[in-house]
Design an enzyme around this catalytic site. Structure first.
Site, short mmCIF file in Angstrom:
data_model
loop_
_atom_site.label_atom_id
_atom_site.label_comp_id
_atom_site.label_asym_id
_atom_site.label_seq_id
_atom_site.Cartn_x
_atom_site.Cartn_y
_atom_site.Cartn_z
N LYS A 83 0.85 -1.20 0.00
CA LYS A 83 0.00 0.00 0.00
C LYS A 83 0.88 1.24 0.00
CE LYS A 83 -3.98 1.89 2.56
NZ LYS A 83 -4.77 1.79 3.82
N SER A 126 -9.76 2.25 2.90
CA SER A 126 -8.86 2.96 2.00
C SER A 126 -7.96 2.05 1.18
CB SER A 126 -7.96 3.90 2.81
OG SER A 126 -7.10 3.14 3.65
N SER A 143 -9.80 -0.30 6.93
CA SER A 143 -9.20 -0.11 5.60
C SER A 143 -8.57 -1.35 5.00
CB SER A 143 -8.16 1.01 5.65
OG SER A 143 -8.81 2.26 5.73
#
Lengths: 502, 529
Positions: B92, B167, B191
């Site tokens: 990420k 997210s 997330s």
């Protein structure tokens, strides 16, 4: 820059009662920074003692320096504070480019040390107790240099440079409670308080304590109230007063300035003030009100600092004797008068005298040598007396030679010069220079006859009972023997010769 | 290597890849290349998944070649290779990496290269896992749809018109689209888990403190946690084992390691375990298809010998509200460092004077997106003098109450269970202008962050009404992450037996982009040096 009106200090004191408060920041001399492994070193090339943590890079986290916590606890203990069993860090949020994260990691409502006091001795021996509100841990900010404007201030500067070497240096901020009742001694007390804090942290070994390097920095709060009123007046905070003299001057100036403002019927503005060493005045800085909102909240990246009682007691056991207590003890042990002792302290030879006594000298002999011989030589050489390199054993040896009558004081002084010049031990120098007190009466009697013959009028005076005149004859004998005669013996022989009973 | 072979390689789990690599049936270079080809085929273009913000082809291939060479040479060095050596992974883009840009999905960090590696990245490197690239996210991990990325949204591989969650939509979509077998995510309020739920993948938020946060760009420090994203429960356990463990650079890092997570995932038994249904985390507000799959999962666990009990966590109803005070409060402070002074974007004000305050203001105005600004403003307000006690202070009290609810619940059950998200993936743009509706996506995942307990989301099947993946969430007491893997692996095998294979086998084939773009075109323009 406008000049503020002031009242004379005496006039101010007639009308008002000053209340002081100090925030003293002490930079700790840990090897690394408060929250990072970057070196804590003064004076290096800008932005070299930094890593990603000090620069506030994305993703970094703080790790608390254990030595800094120990130093903070030691400071707390030396200030007679209570040590919190558990305390937290908080974030003080404000945008400023010397603060890489745009918040300062500090302690807010949970300081590591609180509720202490410090007894301050003023010059006449009066002891004034200053209450300590708290001592808390925090990190220092970077250093900004404003260029292109006037006076190095941010206002009007074209651009600013920032050095983050200092960012993250461990600090302990010591905050006093309001100091009341100092009256006209407020400026003196201010200086003495900061000096005492500086001495304590130096004695603890937790800070280099050099004010000129900003290791110890003082913010001085001053307010005035009319005599007899209990409620405090509005205070000003003079920032970064960074020498002992400046602390005294700044407090004095602010008292005089406040008095003039109050006399004019205007309210004092709550604000920070900048100290100017050159003019010994302050100028208005930032208006500071309770509206300042730093949005403090507990630092979520750090866990609470838990100081077990065992740990605190272990640290307490390592504390050196407090400077004031040590001075009191030494003066009593040595039997010096207040004046004698103050001179010793001011000359900076207390440690040296202590060592010399430990090496076998009496207190008065040690003082005679250090104050009488060495301090003056150090002054001429422009170094601290301790740096001249005089060993306590040397003094003891020299003194013994004098007491044994092998050399006299004048020779001893000469031998000391030889020692300082690196010519060897006192015994070697005496030998090499052929120094020895002449004690054979034969050569002395010849010299006395010559001296009496040279000054017959003096001889008559002595015969007539004016014994103080003998000095002139003794002087002549000493001159003739190049100082090697034993002055006591010379005196005896002169009186004998002239048939005078002493 | 034929296309068929390549297509088979990308569908293998990390555990399967590891086994074949160790047996030298395949090479790491083949595996990495197959994934790079897949990325090139499905990630770019107008209708691409857009899971990646940066592709790290050269370095990934170099690491793969190194692993292959060590294996080929044999001996001690080969024997010492980590189990996952040579298995590629996506990271990420909130996690900093040397040698690749890190943007946090924000314009304010466009082109920024970190001078240091996050601790988890160091651990990936130590295990010699090739890093395929950096995945898309909502800006600074603020969002539940990846639509708040400054670099455009990621699409859900199940339906390209739908959100992949957020997210960490990029990491979940990359794994779901077979662009990577593993990925790292971060989970502040869901997330990792919510994107896992809506993309039919597995995602784990470990116990707070069990994985170092050093190098994860902080949103809310007391809630953030890095965790694994994968297609199987075992794969997450394998990855969790690599990244977990104490880190002296993270003061909130737990001193002791968790138990053997991989062994727990391989145990395959829930007999006699008590599994608690959280009354407050299903029912009203949850899509019917989600509820159905959830009830089926309960039935399967019961059949496997688990005891299903009901627990109540009455204070969970305040979790979302408290979360939206604590998270923005911490974020407002954490994001203060992005000011244009030391790194990243710097914008000068159009009008003089050029003061530092105005440069900071202009930089932040231009560099942050609306959702980030919204949360900074919220947090700044909540921490303000006079409001602190009412907002931040009260929220912290709620947090304590939630922790007590968990304690009481775990006194009755070994593991708690709920749907991961109230709905399946919604359409891109559907909730973009309704922040409150967007925030509600995390209602079931937030309590775990508030209490620091671990949570795992695994695929529970497809909702009847829309045919989209539903996530099942498991929660365990702090440090008991092993229980999640134990129960999760059993439920996964029961469900797959029922479906006749992994859920992702039922995902639509992604059409290769009409023009297969070379990987280089995906490389951030800022990278070109």
């Amino acid at each position: 820059m406008s000049t503020d009106a002031t009242l004379s200090f005496e006039e101010a004191m007639e009308k008002y009662d000053p209340v002081l408060g100090f925030e003293v920041h002490v930079e700790l001399n840990t090897q690394t920074k408060m929250f990072s492994s970057a070196p804590n070193v003064f004076g290096d090339e800008p932005n070299t003692n930094v890593n990603e943590v000090d620069l506030g890079m994305p993703g970094v986290l703080p790790v608390l320096n254990k030595t800094a916590v120990e130093s903070s606890i030691k400071i707390g203990l030396a200030l007679n504070c209570k040590i919190a069993e558990s305390c937290r860090f908080a974030r003080k949020n404000y945008f400023y480019p010397d603060t890489p994260k745009n918040f300062q990691t500090s302690q807010y409502d949970e300081p590591i040390a609180y509720d202490g006091y410090l007894d301050i001795e003023l010059s006449d021996g009066t002891v004034f107790r200053v209450e300590i509100e708290r001592a808390h841990m925090e990190e220092d900010a970077g250093k900004l240099t404003h260029l292109g404007g006037s006076a190095g201030r941010i206002q009007g500067a074209d651009y600013s440079l920032v050095d983050y070497n200092r960012a993250g240096v461990p600090l302990v901020e010591i905050v006093t409670k309001p100091i009341e009742g100092a009256g006209s001694r407020a400026p003196e007390l201010a200086k003495a308080y900061v000096a005492a804090v500086r001495e304590i942290v130096k004695n603890l070994g937790v800070s280099d304590a050099k004010m000129e390097r900003g290791n110890v920095r003082c913010d001085a709060n001053v307010s005035l109230r009319p005599h007899g009123r209990e409620r405090f007046g509005i205070r000003s905070e003079t920032k970064n007063v960074n020498s002992l003299r400046a602390v005294e001057h700044a407090v004095r100036y602010e008292i005089q300035r406040h008095a003039a403002v109050l006399d004019s019927g205007e309210p004092v503005i709550q604000e920070t003030r900048h100290w100017h060493e050159d003019t010994r005045t302050t100028t208005s800085g930032r208006a500071k009100s309770d509206a300042d909102d730093y949005r403090y909240f507990p630092e979520p990246d750090l866990v609470p600092v838990v100081a077990s009682r065992e740990w605190v007691e272990e640290l307490r056991a390592t504390l050196p004797e407090p400077p004031a207590a040590r001075r009191k003890r030494l003066q009593a042990d040595w039997g010096y008068s207040d004046l004698e002792f103050r001179d010793v302290v001011n000359a900076g030879v207390m440690d040296e005298i202590e060592e010399t006594i430990a090496a076998g000298a009496t207190a008065s002999v040690a003082r005679k040598w250090w104050m009488g011989e060495i301090v003056g030589r150090a002054k001429n050489a422009d170094v601290d007396p301790g740096q001249l390199g005089v060993e306590p054993a040397t003094i003891v040896e020299l003194n013994k030679m004098v007491e044994d009558g092998k050399i006299n004081n004048k020779m001893a002084s000469e031998v000391l010069d030889g020692v300082l010049a690196g010519e060897g031990t006192p015994a070697e120098i005496v030998e090499k220079r052929g120094l020895a007190v002449v004690s054979d009466d034969g050569p002395l009697l010849e010299a006395i006859d010559a001296a009496l013959a040279a000054q017959p009028d003096v001889a008559d005076k002595i015969r007539a009972g004016k014994l103080q005149a003998i000095g002139a004859i003794v002087g002549g004998v000493m001159k003739a023997t190049r100082g090697q005669a034993d002055a006591g013996r010379v005196k005896e022989l002169i009186l004998e010769k002239l048939g005078v009973n002493a | 290597m034929t296309d068929t072979n390549s297509n088979q390689l990308i569908r293998l789990s990390a555990a399967q890849l590891a086994e074949k690599l160790a047996a030298r049936e395949i090479t790491s270079v083949e595996v990495v290349q197959a994934h790079l080809d897949r990325i090139a085929a499905v990630d770019g273009g107008d209708r691409g998944v857009h899971a990646f913000l940066h592709v790290n082809a050269e370095e990934a291939l170099a690491v793969a070649a190194e692993v292959d060479a060590i294996r080929a040479a044999g001996g001690a060095a080969a024997a010492e290779l980590h189990e996952l050596a040579g298995v590629p992974i996506a990271v990420k883009d909130l996690i900093v990496t040397v040698g690749q840009p890190t943007t946090a999905g924000s314009k304010i960090l466009e082109g920024w290269h970190s001078p240091y590696d996050a601790t988890v990245v160091q651990r990936l490197r130590a295990a010699k896992m090739p890093i395929l690239g950096k995945t898309n996210l909502d800006e600074f991990a603020m969002g539940s749809s990846t639509e708040h990325s400054a670099y455009g949204p990621t699409r859900n591989p199940w339906d390209l018109d739908r959100i992949p969650g957020g997210s960490g939509g990029g990491s979940a979509a990359a794994v779901a689209a077979f662009e990577a077998p593993l990925a790292l995510g971060t989970d502040t309020g869901g997330s990792i888990r919510q994107p896992g739920a809506v993309t039919g993948t597995v995602g784990v938020k470990p116990t707070y403190g069990s994985v170092s946060r050093y190098g994860a760009i902080a949103m809310a420090s007391s809630l953030d946690q890095i965790g694994p994203v994968s297609r199987t429960v075992l794969d997450s356990a394998l990855l969790h084992q690599v990244i977990g463990g104490h880190d002296p650079f993270d003061s909130t890092s737990l001193p002791d390691p968790l138990g053997d997570l991989v062994a727990a995932a391989r145990l395959g038994n829930v007999d006699g375990m008590k599994i608690g249904i959280v009354k407050e985390l299903h029912g009203e507000g949850y899509q019917a298809g989600v509820e159905n799959r959830f009830n089926e999962a309960l039935e399967l666990l019961k059949q496997a010998g688990a005891e299903i009990v009901e627990v109540s966590c009455p204070n969970f109803q305040y979790a979302l509200g408290a979360y939206y005070l604590i998270m923005p409060s911490e974020a407002s402070s954490n994001l203060a460092k992005f000011d244009g002074v030391r790194y990243g974007l710097r914008v000068l004000p159009e009008e003089p004077p050029l003061t530092i305050e105005r440069v900071m203001g202009a930089t932040r105005a231009a560099g942050f997106g609306d959702e980030v600004k919204r949360r900074i403003i919220l947090g700044t307000y909540a921490l303000s003098a006079g409001y602190y006690d009412a907002y931040y202070g009260s929220a912290q009290k709620v947090r304590t109450l939630i922790q007590r609810d968990f304690e009481a619940a775990f006194a009755k059950a070994d593991v708690l269970i709920s749907p991961t998200a109230p709905t399946t993936a919604f359409k891109l743009g559907e909730k973009l202008n309704d922040p409150l509706a967007m925030y509600l996506n995390d209602v079931a995942t937030i309590p775990a962050n508030m209490a620091g307990v671990p949570g795992l989301s695994l695929p529970g099947g497809l909702a009847d009404e829309d045919g989209l993946p539903v996530g099942i969430q498991l929660l365990a007491p702090a440090r008991e992450d092993a229980r999640l893997y134990r129960v999760g692996a059993v439920l996964e095998s029961l469900l797959e037996a029922k479906w006749g294979g992994p859920l992702l086998d039922r995902a639509p084939e992604l059409a290769a982009s009409p023009v297969v773009e070379p990987v280089e075109t995906l490389v951030d323009a800022q990278e070109a040096k």
